[in-house]
Write a protein that holds these residues in place. Structure first.
Motif, mmCIF file in Angstrom:
data_model
loop_
_atom_site.group_PDB
_atom_site.id
_atom_site.type_symbol
_atom_site.label_atom_id
_atom_site.label_comp_id
_atom_site.label_asym_id
_atom_site.label_seq_id
_atom_site.Cartn_x
_atom_site.Cartn_y
_atom_site.Cartn_z
ATOM 1 N N VAL A 192 0.861 -1.181 0.000
ATOM 2 C CA VAL A 192 0.000 0.000 0.000
ATOM 3 C C VAL A 192 0.899 1.233 0.000
ATOM 4 O O VAL A 192 1.846 1.309 0.795
ATOM 5 N N VAL A 193 0.599 2.168 -0.878
ATOM 6 C CA VAL A 193 1.305 3.448 -0.863
ATOM 7 C C VAL A 193 0.256 4.550 -0.757
ATOM 8 O O VAL A 193 -0.819 4.460 -1.366
ATOM 9 N N GLY A 194 0.545 5.556 0.056
ATOM 10 C CA GLY A 194 -0.391 6.652 0.259
ATOM 11 C C GLY A 194 0.236 7.988 -0.047
ATOM 12 O O GLY A 194 1.446 8.191 0.193
ATOM 13 N N PHE A 195 -0.563 8.899 -0.563
ATOM 14 C CA PHE A 195 -0.105 10.250 -0.909
ATOM 15 C C PHE A 195 -1.108 11.273 -0.399
ATOM 16 O O PHE A 195 -2.289 10.965 -0.219
ATOM 17 N N SER A 196 -0.633 12.493 -0.210
ATOM 18 C CA SER A 196 -1.521 13.577 0.202
ATOM 19 C C SER A 196 -1.014 14.892 -0.368
ATOM 20 O O SER A 196 0.180 15.055 -0.638
ATOM 21 N N THR A 197 -1.942 15.816 -0.546
ATOM 22 C CA THR A 197 -1.558 17.154 -0.992
ATOM 23 C C THR A 197 -0.962 17.968 0.154
ATOM 24 O O THR A 197 -0.427 19.050 -0.068
ATOM 25 N N SER A 198 -1.073 17.460 1.388
ATOM 26 C CA SER A 198 -0.529 18.153 2.557
ATOM 27 C C SER A 198 0.278 17.177 3.400
ATOM 28 O O SER A 198 -0.077 15.997 3.510
ATOM 29 N N ASP A 199 1.338 17.663 4.001
ATOM 30 C CA ASP A 199 2.121 16.823 4.911
ATOM 31 C C ASP A 199 1.826 17.152 6.373
ATOM 32 O O ASP A 199 2.606 16.830 7.263
ATOM 33 N N ALA A 200 0.661 17.760 6.610
ATOM 34 C CA ALA A 200 0.317 18.220 7.963
ATOM 35 C C ALA A 200 -0.364 17.153 8.804
ATOM 36 O O ALA A 200 -0.783 17.438 9.923
ATOM 37 N N TRP A 201 -0.502 15.932 8.289
ATOM 38 C CA TRP A 201 -1.143 14.873 9.066
ATOM 39 C C TRP A 201 -0.442 13.547 8.811
ATOM 40 O O TRP A 201 0.230 13.362 7.813
ATOM 41 N N GLN A 202 -0.603 12.637 9.755
ATOM 42 C CA GLN A 202 0.002 11.310 9.680
ATOM 43 C C GLN A 202 -1.092 10.274 9.447
ATOM 44 O O GLN A 202 -2.114 10.288 10.130
ATOM 45 N N ALA A 203 -0.875 9.391 8.507
ATOM 46 C CA ALA A 203 -1.861 8.361 8.192
ATOM 47 C C ALA A 203 -1.691 7.161 9.121
ATOM 48 O O ALA A 203 -0.598 6.597 9.227
ATOM 49 N N SER A 204 -2.769 6.767 9.784
ATOM 50 C CA SER A 204 -2.705 5.684 10.764
ATOM 51 C C SER A 204 -2.301 4.349 10.146
ATOM 52 O O SER A 204 -1.701 3.501 10.809
ATOM 53 N N GLY A 205 -2.607 4.145 8.865
ATOM 54 C CA GLY A 205 -2.257 2.893 8.213
ATOM 55 C C GLY A 205 -0.765 2.650 8.136
ATOM 56 O O GLY A 205 -0.319 1.504 7.959
ATOM 57 N N PHE A 206 0.019 3.704 8.277
ATOM 58 C CA PHE A 206 1.486 3.585 8.199
ATOM 59 C C PHE A 206 2.146 3.876 9.545
ATOM 60 O O PHE A 206 3.349 4.124 9.604
ATOM 61 N N ALA A 207 1.364 3.845 10.626
ATOM 62 C CA ALA A 207 1.899 4.196 11.953
ATOM 63 C C ALA A 207 3.027 3.281 12.384
ATOM 64 O O ALA A 207 3.962 3.708 13.068
ATOM 65 N N ALA A 208 2.977 2.015 11.986
ATOM 66 C CA ALA A 208 4.051 1.063 12.285
ATOM 67 C C ALA A 208 4.363 0.293 11.012
ATOM 68 O O ALA A 208 3.470 0.013 10.199
ATOM 69 N N GLY A 209 5.624 -0.016 10.813
ATOM 70 C CA GLY A 209 6.012 -0.795 9.640
ATOM 71 C C GLY A 209 6.120 -0.017 8.353
ATOM 72 O O GLY A 209 6.085 -0.606 7.261
ATOM 73 N N ASP A 210 6.248 1.293 8.437
ATOM 74 C CA ASP A 210 6.385 2.107 7.223
ATOM 75 C C ASP A 210 7.724 1.788 6.543
ATOM 76 O O ASP A 210 8.772 1.799 7.171
ATOM 77 N N ARG A 211 7.661 1.525 5.235
ATOM 78 C CA ARG A 211 8.862 1.199 4.465
ATOM 79 C C ARG A 211 9.214 2.271 3.440
ATOM 80 O O ARG A 211 9.869 2.007 2.431
ATOM 81 N N SER A 212 8.764 3.488 3.667
ATOM 82 C CA SER A 212 9.026 4.562 2.702
ATOM 83 C C SER A 212 10.504 4.709 2.387
ATOM 84 O O SER A 212 10.880 5.074 1.265
ATOM 85 N N HIS A 213 11.353 4.413 3.368
ATOM 86 C CA HIS A 213 12.795 4.549 3.165
ATOM 87 C C HIS A 213 13.338 3.548 2.156
ATOM 88 O O HIS A 213 14.464 3.696 1.681
ATOM 89 N N ARG A 214 12.547 2.544 1.809
ATOM 90 C CA ARG A 214 12.996 1.538 0.849
ATOM 91 C C ARG A 214 12.552 1.833 -0.572
ATOM 92 O O ARG A 214 12.882 1.096 -1.489
ATOM 93 N N LEU A 215 11.758 2.878 -0.741
ATOM 94 C CA LEU A 215 11.313 3.230 -2.081
ATOM 95 C C LEU A 215 12.459 3.786 -2.923
ATOM 96 O O LEU A 215 13.402 4.352 -2.404
#
Length: 370
Positions: free
Chosen positions: A347-370
């Motif tokens: 699952v990858v998520g995007f937003s027009t704002s970086d002012a909030w955190q998505a709960s689906g990625f609260a643990a186990g986020d792998r963004s650093h591997r993209l």
């Protein structure tokens, strides 16, 4: 729509259209051109004909099952993230691409209730649209079908198993030289044929061995278009794509030398898209790094990237399963099991704002591997 046609007639007519396209192009078409015809040719392509596609068992005449058909807990859990995104962006619309049977829309609308004022579906399949309209009739005019992307979108975009069905270009390294693999004719039959190309994978593939892979300009262009339209609206929004695939370093790993193109028919898989044309799904795994870059280049922020299992667990799937009967828990377990959908699907998520955190990625986020 050619709903009266048999499977054999559909495949024969579609194959002839592809032959004509090859002749018109001078004897060769790229695989992306072939795949677009095989999947989306009006009335005949796999997603455009009237044959059964979605279902949990082959006896129904179906070819594969997606997460919303597997368990209603999928949509109910995803709704937690969608609801959070609607609130964070102060929007009230959902845009779903490739809505299949309408099961996911039904699950999201039921769970979210009045938080959703409009549910927009963009789907190329007229046959599936009829099925969606039947499934979603109880929600009345809240559900709308769009024939094209609007100039601006504000709300939450959902794409479940959409990117994998977008045509890809095939690149083959043969004896150290890169070629584009396409389709030609030999004695009237569709056959593979390679042509030298300047196109390359986005990163170097180590080794000198023969190597087959895909690049995905259409999927990346689609995500860029979604990003552009979200950013064009006054409130913006968010987007979530769920599919099977890898980050770039894994996608173009030297050992993945066979490519990822796969066909699905009657809940069986094979690697030959040139036969039974129009009668089976053709997919390729998603390069999530390319998808993330396409969104970022337009100005979206990455909310996160994780396995489907971790994403759903973060949103409370385990708690929902605990309140479900045994049969339902067994089906929902497949959404998380490593050998089922849990790890292969991301699952990858995007937003027009970086002012909030998505709960689906609260643990186990792998963004650093993209």
């Amino acid at each position: 729509m050619k709903s009266h046609m048999t499977a054999e007639e559909i495949s024969a007519q579609l194959t002839q259209i592809i032959r004509d396209a090859i002749h018109k192009a001078g004897g060769w078409i790229g695989f992306d051109h072939f795949e677009a015809l095989a999947l989306y040719q009006p009335g005949l392509g796999y997603y455009a004909n009237a044959l059964q596609k979605f279902g949990t068992r082959p006896e129904s005449g179906s070819d594969f099952v997606t997460a919303p058909e597997l368990s209603p807990l999928f949509g109910r859990t995803l709704a937690v993230q969608v609801g959070e995104a609607l609130q964070a962006t102060q929007t009230c619309e959902i845009y779903e691409f490739g809505a299949g049977t309408g099961a996911l829309a039904q699950q999201l609308l039921t769970a979210l209730g009045s938080a959703v004022e409009a549910y927009n579906i963009i789907d190329l399949s007229g046959t599936l649209r009829e099925r969606q309209q039947q499934t979603l009739a109880p929600f009345g005019e809240k559900v709308r079908w769009l024939s094209a992307l609007p100039d601006a979108m504000q709300g939450v975009v959902i794409g479940n198993e959409v990117l994998d069905a977008m045509p890809v270009r095939l690149l083959a390294r043969l004896n150290g030289a890169w070629h584009e693999r396409g389709v030609a004719l030999h004695e009237g039959q569709l056959v593979w044929a390679d042509q030298p190309t300047q196109a390359r994978p986005p990163c170097e593939v180590e080794g000198a061995h023969d190597y087959l892979t895909e690049i995905q300009p259409q999927a990346e262009a689609f995500v860029a278009s979604v990003a552009e339209r979200l950013l064009a609206s006054s409130r913006g929004g968010a987007a979530f794509f769920l599919d099977y695939g890898f980050p770039e370093a894994e996608y173009f790993h030297p050992q993945r030398h066979m490519g990822t193109v796969m066909c699905h028919q009657a809940h069986q898989s094979d690697m030959n898209p040139l036969v039974a044309v129009g009668l089976k799904d053709i997919t390729a795994h998603v390069n999530f790094t390319g998808i993330a870059l396409a969104a970022q280049d337009q100005g979206l922020h990455v909310l996160g990237y994780s396995s489907q299992a971790r994403f759903l667990l973060n949103l409370g799937l385990a708690e929902a399963m605990a309140q479900t009967e045994l049969a339902g828990r067994s089906q929902a377990q497949k959404l998380m099991a490593e050998h089922e959908m849990g790890e292969l699907f991301k699952v990858v998520g995007f937003s027009t704002s970086d002012a909030w955190q998505a709960s689906g990625f609260a643990a186990g986020d792998r963004s650093h591997r993209l």
